[in-house]
Motif scaffolding. Structure first.
Motif, PDB file in Angstrom:
ATOM      1  N   ASP A  58     -48.607 -32.476  -0.572  1.00  0.00           N
ATOM      2  CA  ASP A  58     -49.259 -33.541  -0.865  1.00  0.00           C
ATOM      3  C   ASP A  58     -50.189 -33.918   1.058  1.00  0.00           C
ATOM      4  O   ASP A  58     -50.866 -35.122   0.801  1.00  0.00           O
ATOM      5  N   GLY A  59     -49.376 -33.428   1.615  1.00  0.00           N
ATOM      6  CA  GLY A  59     -49.619 -33.031   3.221  1.00  0.00           C
ATOM      7  C   GLY A  59     -49.128 -31.947   3.678  1.00  0.00           C
ATOM      8  O   GLY A  59     -48.767 -31.233   3.609  1.00  0.00           O
ATOM      9  N   ILE A  60     -48.875 -32.636   4.379  1.00  0.00           N
ATOM     10  CA  ILE A  60     -48.584 -31.463   6.393  1.00  0.00           C
ATOM     11  C   ILE A  60     -48.161 -31.652   7.254  1.00  0.00           C
ATOM     12  O   ILE A  60     -49.258 -32.844   7.351  1.00  0.00           O
ATOM     13  N   LEU A  61     -47.843 -32.010   7.898  1.00  0.00           N
ATOM     14  CA  LEU A  61     -46.990 -32.456   9.065  1.00  0.00           C
ATOM     15  C   LEU A  61     -46.541 -30.867  10.117  1.00  0.00           C
ATOM     16  O   LEU A  61     -46.546 -29.747   9.915  1.00  0.00           O
ATOM     17  N   ASN A  82     -58.021 -28.828   2.605  1.00  0.00           N
ATOM     18  CA  ASN A  82     -58.737 -30.961   3.002  1.00  0.00           C
ATOM     19  C   ASN A  82     -57.111 -31.357   2.128  1.00  0.00           C
ATOM     20  O   ASN A  82     -57.916 -32.510   1.305  1.00  0.00           O
ATOM     21  N   ILE A  83     -56.474 -31.277   3.018  1.00  0.00           N
ATOM     22  CA  ILE A  83     -55.195 -32.738   2.815  1.00  0.00           C
ATOM     23  C   ILE A  83     -54.554 -33.497   4.281  1.00  0.00           C
ATOM     24  O   ILE A  83     -54.799 -32.163   5.834  1.00  0.00           O
ATOM     25  N   PRO A  84     -53.910 -34.223   4.366  1.00  0.00           N
ATOM     26  CA  PRO A  84     -53.474 -35.579   4.920  1.00  0.00           C
ATOM     27  C   PRO A  84     -53.044 -34.696   6.122  1.00  0.00           C
ATOM     28  O   PRO A  84     -52.307 -33.757   6.322  1.00  0.00           O
ATOM     29  N   ILE A  85     -52.766 -34.826   7.010  1.00  0.00           N
ATOM     30  CA  ILE A  85     -51.727 -34.173   8.306  1.00  0.00           C
ATOM     31  C   ILE A  85     -50.957 -35.464   9.076  1.00  0.00           C
ATOM     32  O   ILE A  85     -51.360 -36.477   9.189  1.00  0.00           O
ATOM     33  N   GLY A  86     -50.008 -35.316   8.828  1.00  0.00           N
ATOM     34  CA  GLY A  86     -49.290 -35.817   9.957  1.00  0.00           C
ATOM     35  C   GLY A  86     -48.527 -35.048  11.691  1.00  0.00           C
ATOM     36  O   GLY A  86     -48.369 -34.270  11.148  1.00  0.00           O
ATOM     37  N   ASP A 111     -41.968 -43.695   6.935  1.00  0.00           N
ATOM     38  CA  ASP A 111     -42.492 -44.849   5.409  1.00  0.00           C
ATOM     39  C   ASP A 111     -44.224 -44.835   5.010  1.00  0.00           C
ATOM     40  O   ASP A 111     -44.680 -44.758   4.646  1.00  0.00           O
ATOM     41  N   CYS A 112     -44.552 -44.594   6.790  1.00  0.00           N
ATOM     42  CA  CYS A 112     -46.155 -44.423   6.468  1.00  0.00           C
ATOM     43  C   CYS A 112     -47.101 -43.218   5.926  1.00  0.00           C
ATOM     44  O   CYS A 112     -47.403 -42.934   4.818  1.00  0.00           O
ATOM     45  N   ILE A 113     -46.091 -41.738   6.291  1.00  0.00           N
ATOM     46  CA  ILE A 113     -46.437 -40.451   5.604  1.00  0.00           C
ATOM     47  C   ILE A 113     -46.008 -41.491   3.809  1.00  0.00           C
ATOM     48  O   ILE A 113     -46.615 -40.973   3.360  1.00  0.00           O
ATOM     49  N   ALA A 114     -44.269 -41.553   3.762  1.00  0.00           N
ATOM     50  CA  ALA A 114     -44.507 -41.699   2.460  1.00  0.00           C
ATOM     51  C   ALA A 114     -45.615 -42.850   1.563  1.00  0.00           C
ATOM     52  O   ALA A 114     -45.369 -42.829   0.524  1.00  0.00           O
ATOM     53  N   ASP A 115     -45.808 -43.607   2.113  1.00  0.00           N
ATOM     54  CA  ASP A 115     -46.462 -44.449   1.551  1.00  0.00           C
ATOM     55  C   ASP A 115     -48.456 -43.616   1.809  1.00  0.00           C
ATOM     56  O   ASP A 115     -49.719 -44.698   0.902  1.00  0.00           O
ATOM     57  N   GLY A 116     -47.775 -43.065   2.090  1.00  0.00           N
ATOM     58  CA  GLY A 116     -49.647 -42.298   1.770  1.00  0.00           C
ATOM     59  C   GLY A 116     -51.002 -42.931   2.407  1.00  0.00           C
ATOM     60  O   GLY A 116     -51.963 -42.880   2.026  1.00  0.00           O
TER      61      GLY A 116
END
Length: 294
Positions: A58-61, A82-86, A111-116
């Motif tokens: 669902d995303g990349i850190l 094209n997925i979110p990056i943290g 928390d921000c990441i978990a909430d998307g």
């Protein structure tokens, strides 16, 4: 269950991040998120795209310094991920994470990441290479490329300062020709930076009105001046005071820059060696989705 890929550099920031892996796995597991680890290699990470496609996260850190984030973003854009990056700032230099104030409260950021929660942000581009924070050239630019990795891990930012002191006798201004959205300028300058955020080289608030969402980049060039003026600019930068309005500093905002030099000059993109001048530097508006609350 949500899945995130952690793209981490095992040697960044005193090589200490690997000691935090269990803490991160537990933190995301507590939030109902499975963390999948990808350990970067110095010799290249092109297979990362295949890894991401296989696990469908669902995303990349990206965990490391600005160079690690730079590599991760380029892999993502180049391969259409094209997925979110943290961003987990854990390197010697974490300018982009510092600008976004991500590292100030990691539990809140998780928390921000978990909430998307995400926000689209601009990138800069030189040729086929993207940069997330800064493109630069001039005095000091080569220092980041010349500092030995062992010294950087042992001394952190101090390694750059020690190396920089040794370069002081070589400092000189170079004639530049700059086109900014077709406006033209000629000057002699010690250096220039084209920035996406207002944190550069661990120095905060280097310029006013800088934004990662305005579809523009900001150029700052330090004009040729005497040592007292140069020291004054340096003191302001270290103190976190903007220098964009100083007489000795040229500040331009534009979506497109073309920069030529009368002398050979190597560029730097997010702390990594870039091409020689001339450079065409373009803004890519809203190019990436970043986990961010703000």
């Amino acid at each position: 269950m949500k899945k995130l890929v952690l793209f981490y550099n095992p040697v960044s920031g005193h090589a200490a991040f690997k000691n935090k892996l269990d803490w991160m796995i537990e933190a995301f597991q507590r939030r109902g998120i499975l963390l999948l680890l990808y350990r970067t290699k110095k010799e290249g990470n092109e297979e990362f795209a295949s890894f991401v496609r296989a696990v469908q996260p669902d995303g990349i850190l990206a965990a490391g310094g600005d160079g690690t984030v730079h590599e991760c973003v380029n892999l993502m854009v180049r391969h259409g991920l094209n997925i979110p990056i943290g961003i987990i700032g854990s390197g010697t230099s974490n300018d982009f994470a510092t600008y976004l104030k991500i590292n100030e409260d990691m539990e809140r950021y998780f928390d921000c990441i978990a909430d998307g929660k995400t926000k689209r942000m601009d990138l800069g581009r030189v040729g086929e290479t993207y940069f997330i924070n800064v493109a630069s050239a001039g005095m000091m630019t080569g220092i980041a490329h010349e500092v030995d990795a062992r010294l950087k891990n042992a001394l952190g930012k101090m390694a750059y300062y020690i190396r920089g002191i040794g370069e002081l006798p070589k400092f000189h201004a170079v004639p530049l020709r700059i086109s900014a959205d077709e406006r033209r300028y000629e000057l002699e300058a010690f250096l220039f930076v084209v920035i996406n955020s207002a944190v550069v080289g661990s120095m905060r608030n280097v310029a006013r009105d800088v934004s990662v969402t305005d579809g523009k980049l900001d150029l700052l060039a330090i004009r040729k001046c005497g040592l007292p003026s140069l020291m004054s600019i340096t003191a302001d930068l270290i103190a976190g005071r903007p220098v964009s309005e100083k007489e000795q500093v040229l500040h331009l905002q534009a979506a497109d820059f073309y920069i030529e030099s009368a002398e050979p000059m190597e560029s730097d993109l997010d702390g990594e060696a870039g091409p020689m001048l001339p450079l065409r530097i373009e803004t890519v508006p809203a190019a990436i989705s970043v986990f961010y609350e703000g």
